[in-house]
Design a protein around this motif. Structure first.
Motif, PDB file in Angstrom:
ATOM      1  N   GLY A  71       9.845  -1.028 -20.136  1.00  0.00           N
ATOM      2  CA  GLY A  71       9.716  -2.426 -20.485  1.00  0.00           C
ATOM      3  C   GLY A  71       9.752  -3.379 -19.310  1.00  0.00           C
ATOM      4  N   ILE A  72       9.775  -2.833 -18.084  1.00  0.00           N
ATOM      5  CA  ILE A  72       9.874  -3.691 -16.910  1.00  0.00           C
ATOM      6  C   ILE A  72       8.587  -3.605 -16.111  1.00  0.00           C
ATOM      7  N   ASN A  73       7.952  -4.743 -15.854  1.00  0.00           N
ATOM      8  CA  ASN A  73       6.746  -4.769 -15.034  1.00  0.00           C
ATOM      9  C   ASN A  73       7.110  -4.711 -13.564  1.00  0.00           C
ATOM     10  N   THR A  74       6.415  -3.895 -12.806  1.00  0.00           N
ATOM     11  CA  THR A  74       6.669  -3.794 -11.371  1.00  0.00           C
ATOM     12  C   THR A  74       5.380  -4.055 -10.616  1.00  0.00           C
ATOM     13  N   LYS A  75       4.856  -5.265 -10.767  1.00  0.00           N
ATOM     14  CA  LYS A  75       3.611  -5.625 -10.099  1.00  0.00           C
ATOM     15  C   LYS A  75       3.852  -5.828  -8.599  1.00  0.00           C
ATOM     16  N   ILE A  76       2.899  -5.391  -7.811  1.00  0.00           N
ATOM     17  CA  ILE A  76       3.014  -5.591  -6.374  1.00  0.00           C
ATOM     18  C   ILE A  76       2.048  -6.634  -5.846  1.00  0.00           C
ATOM     19  N   PRO A  77       0.747  -6.531  -6.064  1.00  0.00           N
ATOM     20  CA  PRO A  77      -0.170  -7.430  -5.356  1.00  0.00           C
ATOM     21  C   PRO A  77      -0.179  -8.835  -5.935  1.00  0.00           C
ATOM     22  N   CYS A  78      -0.604  -9.780  -5.111  1.00  0.00           N
ATOM     23  CA  CYS A  78      -0.714 -11.148  -5.583  1.00  0.00           C
ATOM     24  C   CYS A  78      -2.059 -11.337  -6.291  1.00  0.00           C
ATOM     25  N   THR A  79      -2.185 -12.408  -7.000  1.00  0.00           N
ATOM     26  CA  THR A  79      -3.392 -12.638  -7.803  1.00  0.00           C
ATOM     27  C   THR A  79      -4.397 -13.530  -7.095  1.00  0.00           C
ATOM     28  N   CYS A  80      -4.048 -14.018  -5.903  1.00  0.00           N
ATOM     29  CA  CYS A  80      -4.910 -14.997  -5.255  1.00  0.00           C
ATOM     30  C   CYS A  80      -5.651 -14.423  -4.057  1.00  0.00           C
ATOM     31  N   CYS A  81      -5.497 -13.139  -3.796  1.00  0.00           N
ATOM     32  CA  CYS A  81      -6.076 -12.606  -2.570  1.00  0.00           C
ATOM     33  C   CYS A  81      -6.827 -11.312  -2.836  1.00  0.00           C
ATOM     34  N   GLU A  82      -7.550 -10.882  -1.835  1.00  0.00           N
ATOM     35  CA  GLU A  82      -8.291  -9.631  -1.905  1.00  0.00           C
ATOM     36  C   GLU A  82      -7.355  -8.487  -1.567  1.00  0.00           C
ATOM     37  N   PHE A  83      -6.258  -8.433  -2.279  1.00  0.00           N
ATOM     38  CA  PHE A  83      -5.231  -7.431  -2.086  1.00  0.00           C
ATOM     39  C   PHE A  83      -4.663  -7.543  -0.673  1.00  0.00           C
ATOM     40  N   PHE A  84      -3.960  -6.526  -0.212  1.00  0.00           N
ATOM     41  CA  PHE A  84      -3.383  -6.529   1.131  1.00  0.00           C
ATOM     42  C   PHE A  84      -4.401  -5.964   2.109  1.00  0.00           C
ATOM     43  N   SER A  85      -4.485  -6.574   3.270  1.00  0.00           N
ATOM     44  CA  SER A  85      -5.477  -6.142   4.253  1.00  0.00           C
ATOM     45  C   SER A  85      -4.925  -5.128   5.241  1.00  0.00           C
ATOM     46  N   GLY A  86      -3.609  -4.955   5.295  1.00  0.00           N
ATOM     47  CA  GLY A  86      -3.012  -3.995   6.210  1.00  0.00           C
ATOM     48  C   GLY A  86      -1.500  -4.020   6.088  1.00  0.00           C
ATOM     49  N   PHE A  87      -0.852  -3.175   6.870  1.00  0.00           N
ATOM     50  CA  PHE A  87       0.605  -3.116   6.790  1.00  0.00           C
ATOM     51  C   PHE A  87       1.172  -2.487   8.057  1.00  0.00           C
ATOM     52  N   THR A  88       2.446  -2.743   8.288  1.00  0.00           N
ATOM     53  CA  THR A  88       3.228  -2.016   9.277  1.00  0.00           C
ATOM     54  C   THR A  88       4.402  -1.398   8.542  1.00  0.00           C
ATOM     55  N   SER A  89       4.872  -0.259   9.022  1.00  0.00           N
ATOM     56  CA  SER A  89       5.947   0.438   8.319  1.00  0.00           C
ATOM     57  C   SER A  89       6.962   0.978   9.303  1.00  0.00           C
ATOM     58  N   HIS A  90       8.169   1.124   8.812  1.00  0.00           N
ATOM     59  CA  HIS A  90       9.244   1.731   9.601  1.00  0.00           C
ATOM     60  C   HIS A  90      10.111   2.544   8.661  1.00  0.00           C
ATOM     61  N   MET A  91      10.317   3.820   9.006  1.00  0.00           N
ATOM     62  CA  MET A  91      11.098   4.729   8.170  1.00  0.00           C
ATOM     63  C   MET A  91      12.298   5.222   8.969  1.00  0.00           C
ATOM     64  N   ALA A  92      13.501   4.949   8.472  1.00  0.00           N
ATOM     65  CA  ALA A  92      14.713   5.391   9.157  1.00  0.00           C
ATOM     66  C   ALA A  92      15.873   5.420   8.176  1.00  0.00           C
ATOM     67  N   ASP A  93      16.750   6.391   8.336  1.00  0.00           N
ATOM     68  CA  ASP A  93      17.971   6.496   7.540  1.00  0.00           C
ATOM     69  C   ASP A  93      17.703   6.474   6.039  1.00  0.00           C
ATOM     70  N   GLY A  94      16.595   7.090   5.641  1.00  0.00           N
ATOM     71  CA  GLY A  94      16.281   7.186   4.222  1.00  0.00           C
ATOM     72  C   GLY A  94      15.759   5.914   3.595  1.00  0.00           C
ATOM     73  N   VAL A  95      15.270   4.969   4.408  1.00  0.00           N
ATOM     74  CA  VAL A  95      14.742   3.711   3.893  1.00  0.00           C
ATOM     75  C   VAL A  95      13.391   3.435   4.538  1.00  0.00           C
ATOM     76  N   LEU A  96      12.405   3.131   3.704  1.00  0.00           N
ATOM     77  CA  LEU A  96      11.087   2.720   4.174  1.00  0.00           C
ATOM     78  C   LEU A  96      11.000   1.201   4.070  1.00  0.00           C
ATOM     79  N   ARG A  97      10.597   0.569   5.163  1.00  0.00           N
ATOM     80  CA  ARG A  97      10.402  -0.876   5.166  1.00  0.00           C
ATOM     81  C   ARG A  97       8.951  -1.171   5.488  1.00  0.00           C
ATOM     82  N   LEU A  98       8.312  -1.950   4.618  1.00  0.00           N
ATOM     83  CA  LEU A  98       6.898  -2.276   4.760  1.00  0.00           C
ATOM     84  C   LEU A  98       6.714  -3.780   4.904  1.00  0.00           C
ATOM     85  N   ILE A  99       5.833  -4.171   5.805  1.00  0.00           N
ATOM     86  CA  ILE A  99       5.375  -5.549   5.883  1.00  0.00           C
ATOM     87  C   ILE A  99       3.885  -5.526   5.611  1.00  0.00           C
TER      88      ILE A  99
END
Length: 275
Positions: free
Chosen positions: A97-125
């Motif tokens: 019953g919970i929506n987990t939407k990621i992308p925004c509605t005003c753009c052509e989705f995400f154009s790229g990303f940077t990521s960092h994985m450490a200590d069991g946590v992934l961080r994305l920009i």
């Protein structure tokens, strides 16, 4: 004899973790997101996954951020390896019953990303290319099944499963929701195995905690683990974990040095000897 603890120890302070009963304070749930100036930030817990064990890619046709990861079986007493399949993190996903939407509605989705994985946590920009002017509030992402919506579009109380809305004043106990992206292996943050010699093996997930930030203690016949995860990148806050992981049948003075510990990738494993 050494026995395991129940999976959902109550919190006398009234703080109830959604998917990790050892979380004392800090953001609840294994997902956190926020909108930055021209980017979006996501913290995603993948306990047990090494820095080179995750793959992230964008699926523009489906407007999905795809995360695949493997947590190896680090100890012979682990029940199995764990495989995370986050390809289900896509628009209009509905989990209990919970929506987990990621992308925004005003753009052509995400154009790229940077990521960092450490200590069991992934961080994305995630970088966005906006097609509308002025830029509207665009991220519509809930911080996971716990219903945290501090950084996303506010939802109605009716969007949460019965009894799981963190804003419900009638919520009086811990809620444990398995990690929804574990495709294989244990979905829970605690695992135990009684050994033939009378000892006990336990695995405890504390994502975000560096290997040198874990502490093991034995007091009044209880083996306790604490861990502190600092706030990195755009995390809203750090996280502090603490809790009993095993109970001694008799309150003997068990030296901590006799407990074998392995702290790695946001997971601590203990082999507690027989009494």
């Amino acid at each position: 004899m050494v026995v395991p603890v129940t999976l959902d120890p109550p919190s006398p302070e009234g703080f109830y973790a959604i998917n990790n009963p050892f979380l004392v304070n800090g953001p609840k749930g294994f997902l956190e997101a926020m909108t930055l100036e021209d980017e979006s930030y996501i913290r995603f817990d993948l306990p047990g996954v090494p820095p080179d064990g995750v793959t992230v890619y964008l699926d523009p046709p489906n407007k999905a951020v795809c995360i695949l990861a493997d947590a190896p079986k680090e100890h012979k007493y682990d029940s199995s390896h764990r495989n995370y399949d986050g390809t289900r993190l896509r628009p209009k996903l509905n989990y209990r019953g919970i929506n987990t939407k990621i992308p925004c509605t005003c753009c052509e989705f995400f154009s790229g990303f940077t990521s960092h994985m450490a200590d069991g946590v992934l961080r994305l920009i995630l970088t966005k290319h906006h097609t509308s002017t002025p830029r509207p509030p665009c991220i519509s992402f809930l911080g996971g099944p716990d219903g945290e919506h501090t950084y996303g579009t506010a939802q109605s109380h009716h969007d949460f499963p019965h009894g799981t809305d963190p804003n419900d004043p009638n919520l009086t106990g811990p809620i444990l929701i398995p990690h929804i992206c574990v495709a294989q292996g244990s979905q829970m943050p605690y695992e135990s195995k009684r050994l033939q010699n009378g000892g006990l093996y336990v695995r405890v997930d504390m994502p975000g905690v560096p290997s040198d930030n874990f502490t093991v203690s034995v007091t009044n016949g209880r083996v306790k683990v604490t861990g502190e995860a600092p706030a990195l990148s755009h995390d809203s806050a750090g996280r502090f974990y603490s809790g009993d992981v095993a109970i001694l049948s008799t309150p003997v003075d068990l030296p901590v040095r006799k407990i074998k510990t392995i702290a790695k990738n946001g997971v601590i494993r203990l082999v507690i000897p027989p009494l």
